[in-house]
Design a protein around this motif. Structure first.
Motif, mmCIF file in Angstrom:
data_model
loop_
_atom_site.group_PDB
_atom_site.id
_atom_site.type_symbol
_atom_site.label_atom_id
_atom_site.label_comp_id
_atom_site.label_asym_id
_atom_site.label_seq_id
_atom_site.Cartn_x
_atom_site.Cartn_y
_atom_site.Cartn_z
ATOM 1 N N THR A 70 0.844 -1.195 0.046
ATOM 2 C CA THR A 70 -0.105 0.094 0.008
ATOM 3 C C THR A 70 0.659 1.186 -0.026
ATOM 4 O OG1 THR A 70 -1.808 -1.194 1.258
ATOM 5 C CG2 THR A 70 -1.889 1.186 1.206
ATOM 6 N N PRO B 162 -6.503 -6.457 0.579
ATOM 7 C CA PRO B 162 -6.162 -6.514 2.092
ATOM 8 C C PRO B 162 -5.792 -7.790 2.804
ATOM 9 C CG PRO B 162 -8.723 -6.037 2.059
ATOM 10 C CD PRO B 162 -7.905 -5.971 0.465
ATOM 11 N N THR C 295 -14.093 -4.825 17.633
ATOM 12 C CA THR C 295 -13.663 -3.721 16.744
ATOM 13 C C THR C 295 -13.119 -2.465 17.253
ATOM 14 O OG1 THR C 295 -15.817 -4.471 15.313
ATOM 15 C CG2 THR C 295 -15.053 -2.208 14.926
ATOM 16 N N MET D 97 -9.522 -1.219 16.476
ATOM 17 C CA MET D 97 -9.299 0.143 15.888
ATOM 18 C C MET D 97 -8.096 0.696 16.538
ATOM 19 S SD MET D 97 -13.335 1.190 15.806
ATOM 20 C CE MET D 97 -12.914 2.887 15.289
ATOM 21 N N THR E 288 -2.692 0.042 14.625
ATOM 22 C CA THR E 288 -2.153 0.778 13.208
ATOM 23 C C THR E 288 -2.250 0.036 12.089
ATOM 24 O OG1 THR E 288 0.186 0.150 13.671
ATOM 25 C CG2 THR E 288 -0.553 2.243 14.480
ATOM 26 N N TRP E 289 -2.382 -1.358 12.134
ATOM 27 C CA TRP E 289 -2.359 -2.433 11.106
ATOM 28 C C TRP E 289 -3.892 -2.442 10.601
ATOM 29 C CZ3 TRP E 289 -4.735 -6.578 12.991
ATOM 30 C CH2 TRP E 289 -4.637 -6.734 14.275
ATOM 31 N N GLN F 247 -6.033 -1.174 9.273
ATOM 32 C CA GLN F 247 -6.422 -0.913 7.776
ATOM 33 C C GLN F 247 -6.081 -1.491 6.911
ATOM 34 O OE1 GLN F 247 -4.543 3.139 7.143
ATOM 35 N NE2 GLN F 247 -2.944 2.525 8.402
ATOM 36 N N HIS F 248 -5.035 -2.284 7.027
ATOM 37 C CA HIS F 248 -4.590 -3.289 6.043
ATOM 38 C C HIS F 248 -5.206 -4.574 6.048
ATOM 39 C CE1 HIS F 248 -1.767 -0.282 5.043
ATOM 40 N NE2 HIS F 248 -1.357 -0.183 6.385
ATOM 41 N N ASP G 29 -9.146 -6.882 6.003
ATOM 42 C CA ASP G 29 -10.544 -6.914 5.560
ATOM 43 C C ASP G 29 -11.617 -6.794 6.687
ATOM 44 O OD1 ASP G 29 -10.533 -9.478 6.243
ATOM 45 O OD2 ASP G 29 -11.555 -10.344 4.383
ATOM 46 N N GLU H 202 -13.369 -4.591 7.799
ATOM 47 C CA GLU H 202 -14.580 -3.968 7.556
ATOM 48 C C GLU H 202 -15.609 -4.811 6.587
ATOM 49 O OE1 GLU H 202 -15.936 -0.086 4.630
ATOM 50 O OE2 GLU H 202 -13.801 -0.027 5.577
#
Length: 140
Positions: free
Chosen positions: A37, A65, A101, A105, A108-109, A111-112, A114, A116
C-alpha cells in the motif's frame, strides 16, 4: 448454549465450536499489504492543491487487504503463522464483535485487513466466516 454469532471454517465450511478454532489474521500478510500500500501510494498518488489525488484506473492495482480467516485448529492451513487470533468463543455475540472492533481500531495495522468487509458481511448475514444465528433486523 445459544450464540448470536456462529463461526464457519474457511477450509471445511463446518461450524467451529467453542475451544476448537479461531478468527485470525496472518501478520505476514498484514505487513505485506502495508508495504504494498505504501508503494502504491508513492507511485499512484499526486499532491494537488493540498490534497492527494489518484486516477480511477490506478485503483485496479490497489493492494488487496489481508484477510481475516476462521479455521478449526485441525483445518488451519498455516498453524505456524505469526497470527493475531481471537478464539471463536470470544466472538459469539454482537457485543463481542463491537468490543473487538473497538479494540482493533487501536491497532495501526487494522486498515490493512478486511475487517470492514467481515463486519459488513456479518451484518448482512452474507458472511461465511462470522454469521448471525438468525438474520439481524437492519435499520439502514
Amino acid at each position: 448454549m445459544s450464540h448470536d454469532l456462529l463461526a464457519y471454517c474457511d477450509t471445511c465450511k463446518a461450524p467451529v465450536a467453542d475451544g476448537d478454532g479461531a478468527l485470525w489474521a496472518d501478520m505476514a500478510d498484514v505487513d505485506r499489504t502495508a508495504t504494498n500500500t505504501q508503494a502504491w501510494e508513492m507511485l499512484e498518488t499526486k499532491q494537488e492543491a493540498g490534497a492527494l489525488s489518484f486516477s480511477a484506473g490506478s485503483l485496479m492495482s490497489y493492494p488487496e487487504p489481508a484477510r481475516w480467516q476462521v479455521h478449526h485448529s485441525a483445518c488451519n492451513p498455516s498453524p505456524d503463522a505469526r497470527a493475531y487470533a481471537v478464539e471463536v468463543h470470544r466472538c459469539r455475540s454482537w457485543a463481542d464483535l463491537v468490543w473487538w472492533t473497538a479494540h482493533l481500531m487501536g491497532k495501526t495495522w487494522l486498515q490493512h485487513t478486511d475487517w470492514e468487509d467481515l463486519l459488513q458481511e456479518t451484518a448482512e448475514a452474507a458472511g461465511t466466516r462470522i454469521t448471525p444465528a438468525t438474520p439481524p433486523e437492519s435499520h439502514r
